[in-house]
Write a protein that holds these residues in place. Structure first.
Motif, PDB file in Angstrom:
ATOM      1  N   VAL A  73       8.079  -6.393   1.670  1.00  0.00           N
ATOM      2  CA  VAL A  73       8.947  -6.552   0.449  1.00  0.00           C
ATOM      3  C   VAL A  73       9.998  -7.568   0.965  1.00  0.00           C
ATOM      4  O   VAL A  73      10.543  -7.325   1.957  1.00  0.00           O
ATOM      5  N   ALA A  74      10.149  -8.285   0.138  1.00  0.00           N
ATOM      6  CA  ALA A  74      11.141  -9.515   0.490  1.00  0.00           C
ATOM      7  C   ALA A  74      12.173  -9.590  -0.506  1.00  0.00           C
ATOM      8  O   ALA A  74      11.696  -9.682  -1.615  1.00  0.00           O
TER       9      ALA A  74
ATOM     10  N   LYS B 218       4.453   3.380 -11.485  1.00  0.00           N
ATOM     11  CA  LYS B 218       5.620   2.546 -11.806  1.00  0.00           C
ATOM     12  C   LYS B 218       6.810   2.822 -10.994  1.00  0.00           C
ATOM     13  O   LYS B 218       7.339   1.854 -10.459  1.00  0.00           O
ATOM     14  N   SER B 219       7.052   3.963 -11.013  1.00  0.00           N
ATOM     15  CA  SER B 219       8.323   4.447 -10.334  1.00  0.00           C
ATOM     16  C   SER B 219       8.274   4.283  -9.028  1.00  0.00           C
ATOM     17  O   SER B 219       9.006   3.899  -8.042  1.00  0.00           O
ATOM     18  N   THR B 220       6.900   4.362  -8.339  1.00  0.00           N
ATOM     19  CA  THR B 220       6.818   4.257  -6.872  1.00  0.00           C
ATOM     20  C   THR B 220       7.063   2.788  -6.405  1.00  0.00           C
ATOM     21  O   THR B 220       7.648   2.531  -5.638  1.00  0.00           O
TER      22      THR B 220
ATOM     23  N   GLN C 160       0.853  -1.073   0.017  1.00  0.00           N
ATOM     24  CA  GLN C 160      -0.218  -0.114  -0.055  1.00  0.00           C
ATOM     25  C   GLN C 160       0.816   1.119  -0.121  1.00  0.00           C
ATOM     26  O   GLN C 160       1.741   1.168   0.856  1.00  0.00           O
ATOM     27  N   LYS C 161       0.337   2.097  -0.735  1.00  0.00           N
ATOM     28  CA  LYS C 161       1.227   3.445  -0.866  1.00  0.00           C
ATOM     29  C   LYS C 161       0.279   4.739  -1.083  1.00  0.00           C
ATOM     30  O   LYS C 161      -0.261   4.390  -2.230  1.00  0.00           O
ATOM     31  N   ARG C 162       0.322   5.840  -0.474  1.00  0.00           N
ATOM     32  CA  ARG C 162      -0.452   6.754  -0.638  1.00  0.00           C
ATOM     33  C   ARG C 162       0.286   8.043  -0.417  1.00  0.00           C
ATOM     34  O   ARG C 162       1.188   8.044   0.423  1.00  0.00           O
TER      35      ARG C 162
ATOM     36  N   ASP D 291      12.319   3.507  -1.185  1.00  0.00           N
ATOM     37  CA  ASP D 291      11.337   4.255  -0.563  1.00  0.00           C
ATOM     38  C   ASP D 291      10.611   3.060   0.398  1.00  0.00           C
ATOM     39  O   ASP D 291      10.772   1.840   0.091  1.00  0.00           O
ATOM     40  N   THR D 292       9.606   3.386   1.361  1.00  0.00           N
ATOM     41  CA  THR D 292       8.771   2.504   2.129  1.00  0.00           C
ATOM     42  C   THR D 292       7.530   2.598   1.726  1.00  0.00           C
ATOM     43  O   THR D 292       6.820   3.505   1.578  1.00  0.00           O
ATOM     44  N   ALA D 293       6.913   1.255   2.164  1.00  0.00           N
ATOM     45  CA  ALA D 293       5.561   1.506   1.826  1.00  0.00           C
ATOM     46  C   ALA D 293       4.857   1.627   3.093  1.00  0.00           C
ATOM     47  O   ALA D 293       5.430   1.682   4.025  1.00  0.00           O
TER      48      ALA D 293
END
Ligand code: ADP
Ligand code: ADP
Length: 225
Positions: free
Chosen positions: A65-66, A47-49, A10-12, A58-60
């Motif tokens: 993320v593994a 896509k870049s995110t 998730q990213k906002r 960057d962190t979600a």
């Protein structure tokens, strides 16, 4: 085991503000060794995110993320930087090669920074340049190379320290079709031969069709097909 695994990402941006935008909403992906995956989406889709999160830049907001089975979410910046340096290579639309250094030096320098002896580093750099067909340009500076040659050197630089994962953001976006075909061809072949896992963002459906798999980023989720 997957080289890259994304789980429920998730990213906002600008949460709670009028300009809030949810870019990733449960994105899921697994990329195995030797697998070249195209990441396709219109401009602005995220896509870049996604690549920055996968590349530990960057962190979600949520999700995991593994890299090679190691869960990196929640790890210290130091651990993430180390994993990035040792396991991940990046290629960008604009290559960012060092203009004052020759092609081979651009591929040698990241290895020296990682503590590799210069004779070993030069040998590996030449092998990589040879693999992608630019060994005859080893002594040229970036300004003396064509766009396609520069981008192939950038691929070699990204692979200099033998990462397990290659992330590429529109790596041939500024090249003509024949040239980008050459660059991608070299990259796909290299991945297959060396077991490298690659995730490559592109708008070019013809190029995407040559890769092992295409994933589309739609409404913050990744879908095969
Ligand atoms: P793409 O690479 O597919 O073009 P991006 O990941 O760059 O997409 O951007 C996805 C969306 O998130 C866009 O609407 C963009 O404007 C927005 N965005 C990207 N980075 C930021 C940021 N740092 N702050 C606010 N919004 C951002
Ligand atoms: P080093 O200090 O050894 O160059 P870094 O940890 O700074 O390594 O970066 C590792 C990789 O991540 C490099 O390929 C670098 O180009 C890339 N990188 C670092 N910061 C960013 C950023 N903000 N955006 C895109 N790529 C980055």
């Amino acid at each position: 085991d997957a080289v890259l695994r994304l789980d429920g990402i998730q990213k906002r941006y600008n949460p709670g503000k009028p300009n809030e935008v949810t870019v990733l909403d449960g994105a899921q992906l697994s990329v195995g060794a030797g697998q070249v995956t195209a990441l396709v989406a219109p401009s602005g889709a995220g896509k870049s995110t996604l690549l920055h999160i996968a590349g530990l830049l960057d962190t979600a907001d949520a999700g995991e993320v593994a890299i090679l089975g190691d869960i990196m979410s929640g790890k210290s910046d130091r651990a993430r930087t180390r994993a990035r340096r040792e396991r991940i290579g990046f290629v960008y639309q604009f290559h960012h090669l060092l203009p004052e250094f020759t092609a081979i030096e651009n591929v040698v320098l990241p290895q020296l920074a990682a503590g590799v002896a210069s004779s070993v580093a030069e040998q590996r750099a030449l092998e990589l340049l040879d693999r992608v067909g630019v060994a005859h340009r080893a002594a040229h500076r970036p300004g003396e190379l064509s766009g396609g040659e520069q981008q192939r050197v950038a691929v070699c630089r990204a692979l200099a320290n033998a990462p397990a994962l290659l992330l590429a953001d529109e790596p041939t976006g500024n090249l003509d079709p024949a040239t980008s075909d050459q660059v991608f061809g070299a990259l796909i072949e290299l991945a297959r031969d060396t077991g490298l896992a690659a995730l490559i963002a592109t708008h070019n459906m013809d190029l995407a069709a040559r890769m092992d798999r295409t994933v589309h980023l739609r409404d913050g989720k990744l879908e095969d097909g």
